[in-house]
Design an enzyme around this catalytic site. Structure first.
Site, PDB file in Angstrom:
ATOM      1  CB  CYS A   1      -0.273  -5.087   1.952  1.00 47.82           C
ATOM      2  SG  CYS A   1       0.293  -3.717   0.912  1.00 47.82           S
TER       3      CYS A   1
ATOM      4  CD  GLU B   1       5.087  -5.057   6.453  1.00 47.29           C
ATOM      5  OE1 GLU B   1       5.148  -3.822   6.314  1.00 47.29           O
ATOM      6  OE2 GLU B   1       4.951  -5.840   5.483  1.00 47.29           O
TER       7      GLU B   1
ATOM      8  NE  ARG C   1       6.041   1.072   5.113  1.00 51.69           N
ATOM      9  CZ  ARG C   1       5.665   0.983   3.842  1.00 51.69           C
ATOM     10  NH1 ARG C   1       5.304   2.068   3.193  1.00 51.69           N
ATOM     11  NH2 ARG C   1       5.643  -0.179   3.217  1.00 51.69           N
TER      12      ARG C   1
ATOM     13  NE  ARG D   1       2.610  -1.069   5.425  1.00 54.46           N
ATOM     14  CZ  ARG D   1       2.126   0.097   5.050  1.00 54.46           C
ATOM     15  NH1 ARG D   1       1.413   0.826   5.901  1.00 54.46           N
ATOM     16  NH2 ARG D   1       2.337   0.566   3.837  1.00 54.46           N
TER      17      ARG D   1
END
Length: 421
Positions: free
Chosen positions: A70, A109, A153, A155
């Site tokens: 990421c 993800e 968080r 995502r």
């Protein structure tokens, strides 16, 4: 179903899908230490580099999982997207394997910025690549706190469903689903676990900021920063087009006079660090700058005396980013992060996102003068059942910051309905 785990890290996909009874038949992870841990924790030795994996050597599988790197898309990373030479196009190898094996599902993800980087062109590339090989693509941005887990968080979770499968049978998990169990942060935290004590310098700076909050007796603080260098400052918000002579009539950081400056270098040295490059206040700081100047004007003598005790060495420690309770301004009743942008004060019921890019942002429990432990962080990622975590604290938080939340994967995997063979 059988699944493969690419860019496996600590194995968040593995834990989540195994909890639904699925079986991992292949994994891949480039970091040698994480490969060792994966073998200890999951009983499978990962391949080392996705770029050297032949499609034919990957076992047949029903679900392909990949938390592709990421950093190129993260706000904390370089934000180069697909142009990043190190990892931006590793997604191509995921497509390559999916095209060869045609698993029923592809589950990915990443950070939400993957949807918008390069004006959305990289996301178009990813979506089109999977659609070209026969998958329908859907996605949701989910934060653990949405599903009862006390961590902010966000995502993006991306599901590719093979075109011959009824995609409508899948439902994304939501907070209203039966069986969603809400866990409080209090249940996660355990000060008996091994943890790092807060350094005295950080304890002292928090105490100093508390002294300011107590002395100012501010009625309400709501998503604003107190920017100490603005105490006494009068320089224009945008001085990029002003001459050196015009600026001599103003005051810089902490009210320092600019009248004796003979060069731009001398003048900028007396300015706050955040205006030295662009010669203007960044747009995102304007609200806080104005708030801080007004605060100073109403409490000039107190702020001047307080600022004398504040160290000017660390720029970020001169800014208090208040994201906590609007009325009760007691730092020890909150969670703290020391960030590059400032000391961030957060509400005590939800942990901030675990960050892989830097070990300096590990959340702090000021009431106990300690950092969150790696074991508590593992609980937030639902990886606390692992037999072993990285030994060193920095390595553990980096791995946990990169990991996919296993509980979210478990809830997604629960709704994947396999096609009868």
């Amino acid at each position: 179903m059988k699944f493969i785990d690419i860019f496996s890290g600590l194995g968040g996909f593995h834990v989540g899908l195994k909890n639904n009874g699925h079986e991992c038949v292949f994994s891949c992870e480039i970091n040698e230490d994480l490969r060792d841990l994966y073998e200890i924790n999951h009983g499978i030795r990962p391949h080392d580099d996705i770029r050297t994996v032949s499609e034919s050597d990957v076992p047949a599988h029903d679900i392909l999982c990949a938390g592709f790197p990421c950093q190129p898309f993260s706000l904390a990373g370089k934000k180069k997207g697909a142009k990043c030479p190190e990892s931006g196009r590793l997604i191509d190898h995921v497509v390559r394997i999916a095209d060869y094996h045609k698993p029923q599902f592809v589950l990915l993800e990443n950070v939400p910025n993957v949807l918008t980087i390069e004006n959305g062109t990289f996301w178009d590339y990813v979506r089109n690549s999977f659609e070209r090989i026969g998958y329908r693509i859907d996605y949701r941005v989910i934060s653990p706190v949405d599903l009862g887990i006390p961590q902010n968080r966000k995502r993006v979770f991306i599901l590719g469903t093979r075109s011959d499968i009824n995609a409508e049978s899948f439902k994304w998990p939501s907070a209203s689903d039966e069986g969603i169990v809400r866990v409080s942060l209090e249940e996660v935290l355990d000060n008996t676990l091994d943890h790092k004590k807060l350094e005295s310098k950080k304890s002292d700076i928090l105490a100093l900021w508390q002294e300011l909050l107590n002395g100012l007796n501010i009625a309400t603080l709501c998503s604003v920063s107190i920017v100490a260098p603005e105490f006494g400052a009068t320089y224009p918000e945008n001085f990029s087009k002003l001459s050196l002579r015009e600026l001599k009539h103003y005051k810089g950081a902490y009210g320092q006079s600019l009248e004796h400056c003979h060069t731009w270098a001398e003048l900028l040295a007396l300015m706050p660090s955040y205006v030295q490059k662009g010669k203007q206040i960044p747009q995102w700081m304007l609200k806080s700058i104005r708030f801080s100047r007004n605060l100073y004007q109403a409490n000039e003598n107190f702020c001047d005396q307080w600022a004398k005790k504040l160290s000017k060495i660390n720029n970020s420690w001169q800014i208090l980013e208040w994201r906590g309770a609007h009325v009760k301004h007691v730092i020890k009743d909150h969670i703290v992060q020391f960030r590059a942008s400032g000391i961030r004060i957060l509400k005590a019921d939800i942990a901030p996102s675990l960050i892989a890019m830097t070990p300096t942002q590990i959340p702090i429990i000021p009431s106990e003068s300690r950092y969150v432990s790696k074991h508590e962080a593992a609980k937030l990622q639902y990886l606390h059942t692992l037999k072993k975590l990285p030994e060193k604290n920095n390595a553990a938080f980096k791995a946990l910051g990169n990991a996919v939340n296993a509980k979210i994967i478990e809830l997604i995997g629960k709704n994947l309905i396999p096609v009868s063979l």
